[in-house]
Design a protein around this motif. Structure first.
Motif, PDB file in Angstrom:
ATOM      1  N   THR A   1      -6.099   4.662  -0.090  1.00 27.17           N
ATOM      2  CA  THR A   1      -4.915   3.838   0.180  1.00 27.17           C
ATOM      3  C   THR A   1      -4.398   4.106   1.597  1.00 27.17           C
ATOM      4  O   THR A   1      -4.038   3.178   2.330  1.00 27.17           O
ATOM      5  CB  THR A   1      -3.816   4.137  -0.854  1.00 27.17           C
ATOM      6  OG1 THR A   1      -4.323   3.893  -2.158  1.00 27.17           O
ATOM      7  CG2 THR A   1      -2.598   3.271  -0.633  1.00 27.17           C
TER       8      THR A   1
ATOM      9  N   LEU B   1       0.826  -1.212   0.000  1.00 23.16           N
ATOM     10  CA  LEU B   1       0.000   0.000   0.000  1.00 23.16           C
ATOM     11  C   LEU B   1       0.865   1.268   0.000  1.00 23.16           C
ATOM     12  O   LEU B   1       0.514   2.263  -0.625  1.00 23.16           O
ATOM     13  CB  LEU B   1      -0.961  -0.001   1.187  1.00 23.16           C
ATOM     14  CG  LEU B   1      -2.116  -0.997   1.081  1.00 23.16           C
ATOM     15  CD1 LEU B   1      -2.812  -1.150   2.429  1.00 23.16           C
ATOM     16  CD2 LEU B   1      -3.094  -0.584   0.002  1.00 23.16           C
TER      17      LEU B   1
ATOM     18  N   ASP C   1       3.802   1.579  -1.464  1.00 20.09           N
ATOM     19  CA  ASP C   1       4.272   1.740  -2.845  1.00 20.09           C
ATOM     20  C   ASP C   1       3.193   2.393  -3.713  1.00 20.09           C
ATOM     21  O   ASP C   1       3.481   3.277  -4.529  1.00 20.09           O
ATOM     22  CB  ASP C   1       4.681   0.397  -3.449  1.00 20.09           C
ATOM     23  CG  ASP C   1       5.997  -0.105  -2.878  1.00 20.09           C
ATOM     24  OD1 ASP C   1       6.773   0.713  -2.330  1.00 20.09           O
ATOM     25  OD2 ASP C   1       6.255  -1.320  -2.984  1.00 20.09           O
ATOM     26  N   ILE C   2       1.953   1.972  -3.518  1.00 18.53           N
ATOM     27  CA  ILE C   2       0.839   2.576  -4.266  1.00 18.53           C
ATOM     28  C   ILE C   2       0.670   4.031  -3.848  1.00 18.53           C
ATOM     29  O   ILE C   2       0.513   4.921  -4.700  1.00 18.53           O
ATOM     30  CB  ILE C   2      -0.458   1.771  -4.038  1.00 18.53           C
ATOM     31  CG1 ILE C   2      -0.326   0.360  -4.638  1.00 18.53           C
ATOM     32  CG2 ILE C   2      -1.667   2.500  -4.612  1.00 18.53           C
ATOM     33  CD1 ILE C   2      -1.410  -0.610  -4.213  1.00 18.53           C
ATOM     34  N   ASN C   3       0.718   4.302  -2.542  1.00 14.34           N
ATOM     35  CA  ASN C   3       0.589   5.655  -2.009  1.00 14.34           C
ATOM     36  C   ASN C   3       1.665   6.561  -2.611  1.00 14.34           C
ATOM     37  O   ASN C   3       1.374   7.677  -3.063  1.00 14.34           O
ATOM     38  CB  ASN C   3       0.705   5.596  -0.482  1.00 14.34           C
ATOM     39  CG  ASN C   3       0.344   6.884   0.219  1.00 14.34           C
ATOM     40  OD1 ASN C   3       0.598   7.976  -0.262  1.00 14.34           O
ATOM     41  ND2 ASN C   3      -0.227   6.751   1.397  1.00 14.34           N
TER      42      ASN C   3
ATOM     43  N   TRP D   1      -7.911   8.436  -4.466  1.00 19.12           N
ATOM     44  CA  TRP D   1      -7.282   7.112  -4.416  1.00 19.12           C
ATOM     45  C   TRP D   1      -6.188   7.065  -3.358  1.00 19.12           C
ATOM     46  O   TRP D   1      -6.040   6.066  -2.643  1.00 19.12           O
ATOM     47  CB  TRP D   1      -6.723   6.731  -5.792  1.00 19.12           C
ATOM     48  CG  TRP D   1      -7.815   6.520  -6.773  1.00 19.12           C
ATOM     49  CD1 TRP D   1      -8.152   7.323  -7.825  1.00 19.12           C
ATOM     50  CD2 TRP D   1      -8.759   5.445  -6.775  1.00 19.12           C
ATOM     51  NE1 TRP D   1      -9.248   6.810  -8.479  1.00 19.12           N
ATOM     52  CE2 TRP D   1      -9.633   5.653  -7.859  1.00 19.12           C
ATOM     53  CE3 TRP D   1      -8.953   4.326  -5.967  1.00 19.12           C
ATOM     54  CZ2 TRP D   1     -10.673   4.794  -8.160  1.00 19.12           C
ATOM     55  CZ3 TRP D   1      -9.991   3.462  -6.267  1.00 19.12           C
ATOM     56  CH2 TRP D   1     -10.843   3.701  -7.353  1.00 19.12           C
ATOM     57  N   GLN D   2      -5.446   8.145  -3.243  1.00 17.43           N
ATOM     58  CA  GLN D   2      -4.399   8.183  -2.228  1.00 17.43           C
ATOM     59  C   GLN D   2      -5.009   8.173  -0.826  1.00 17.43           C
ATOM     60  O   GLN D   2      -4.495   7.509   0.075  1.00 17.43           O
ATOM     61  CB  GLN D   2      -3.500   9.404  -2.435  1.00 17.43           C
ATOM     62  CG  GLN D   2      -2.244   9.313  -1.602  1.00 17.43           C
ATOM     63  CD  GLN D   2      -1.390  10.539  -1.691  1.00 17.43           C
ATOM     64  OE1 GLN D   2      -1.761  11.551  -2.285  1.00 17.43           O
ATOM     65  NE2 GLN D   2      -0.219  10.478  -1.072  1.00 17.43           N
TER      66      GLN D   2
ATOM     67  N   LEU E   1       0.994   7.273  -6.339  1.00 13.36           N
ATOM     68  CA  LEU E   1      -0.120   8.221  -6.490  1.00 13.36           C
ATOM     69  C   LEU E   1       0.316   9.645  -6.137  1.00 13.36           C
ATOM     70  O   LEU E   1      -0.056  10.601  -6.822  1.00 13.36           O
ATOM     71  CB  LEU E   1      -1.303   7.796  -5.616  1.00 13.36           C
ATOM     72  CG  LEU E   1      -2.039   6.533  -6.060  1.00 13.36           C
ATOM     73  CD1 LEU E   1      -2.978   6.053  -4.963  1.00 13.36           C
ATOM     74  CD2 LEU E   1      -2.784   6.763  -7.357  1.00 13.36           C
TER      75      LEU E   1
END
Length: 165
Positions: A33, A11, A13-15, A29-30, A18
């Motif tokens: 997350t 999560l 890495d996704i944050n 989305w952030q 984004l």
């Protein structure tokens, strides 16, 4: 490595992606997350939020001193950066037992990771460092070399449950 730690790492890495690539355009989305990270971070929340506060204060100082400027952001601490700090704080708190015990080794890790994160932000066009990129990276690396041992001590103090106290 347990599932919650793996979830927090993925999560984050996704944050980060984004925040760097989407900035204000991917706030929803952030935020989602970040909420998912908070949900996974049971036992690490207080320490993670304390670390996030340190990171936000450090970035605020860098912005005030004009070492750091954020692309397309008229405010000192945009929401996407604050959410990124919450994510980073939770991630560091979640990984605290895997970090070096030696303050010197921890300072080295903090300096390298801090400098690299901001350098990548420059490379992807999310921020600028002054007076030059190289000097900005050095300033940030030295700052995080000092702050990483502080974050570990702070985490140990504010999260006794995570340490079995």
């Amino acid at each position: 490595m347990n599932r919650r730690l793996i979830a927090v790492l993925v999560l984050f890495d996704i944050n980060w992606a984004l925040a760097v690539f989407g900035q204000q355009d991917t706030l929803l989305w952030q935020a989602l997350t970040t909420v998912a990270m908070v949900a996974c971070a049971r036992g690490w929340r207080l320490g993670g939020l304390a670390i996030a506060a340190i990171g936000m204060a450090f970035d605020g100082l860098l912005i005030q001193q004009q070492v750091l400027s954020l692309t397309g952001s008229p405010v000192a601490m945009p929401i996407h950066l604050a959410l990124l700090w919450v994510g980073f704080g939770l991630t560091l708190a979640a990984c605290h037992q895997r970090l070096p015990r030696s303050p010197w080794a921890l300072a080295l890790v903090g300096g390298v990771i801090g400098a690299l994160g901001y350098f990548l932000g420059v490379q992807f066009g999310a921020l600028q460092l002054a007076p030059t990129t190289a000097l900005g990276v050095i300033i940030i690396g030295v700052g995080w070399a000092a702050l990483f041992p502080l974050c570990r001590a702070l985490f140990t103090t504010v999260s006794p449950i995570a340490h079995g106290r």
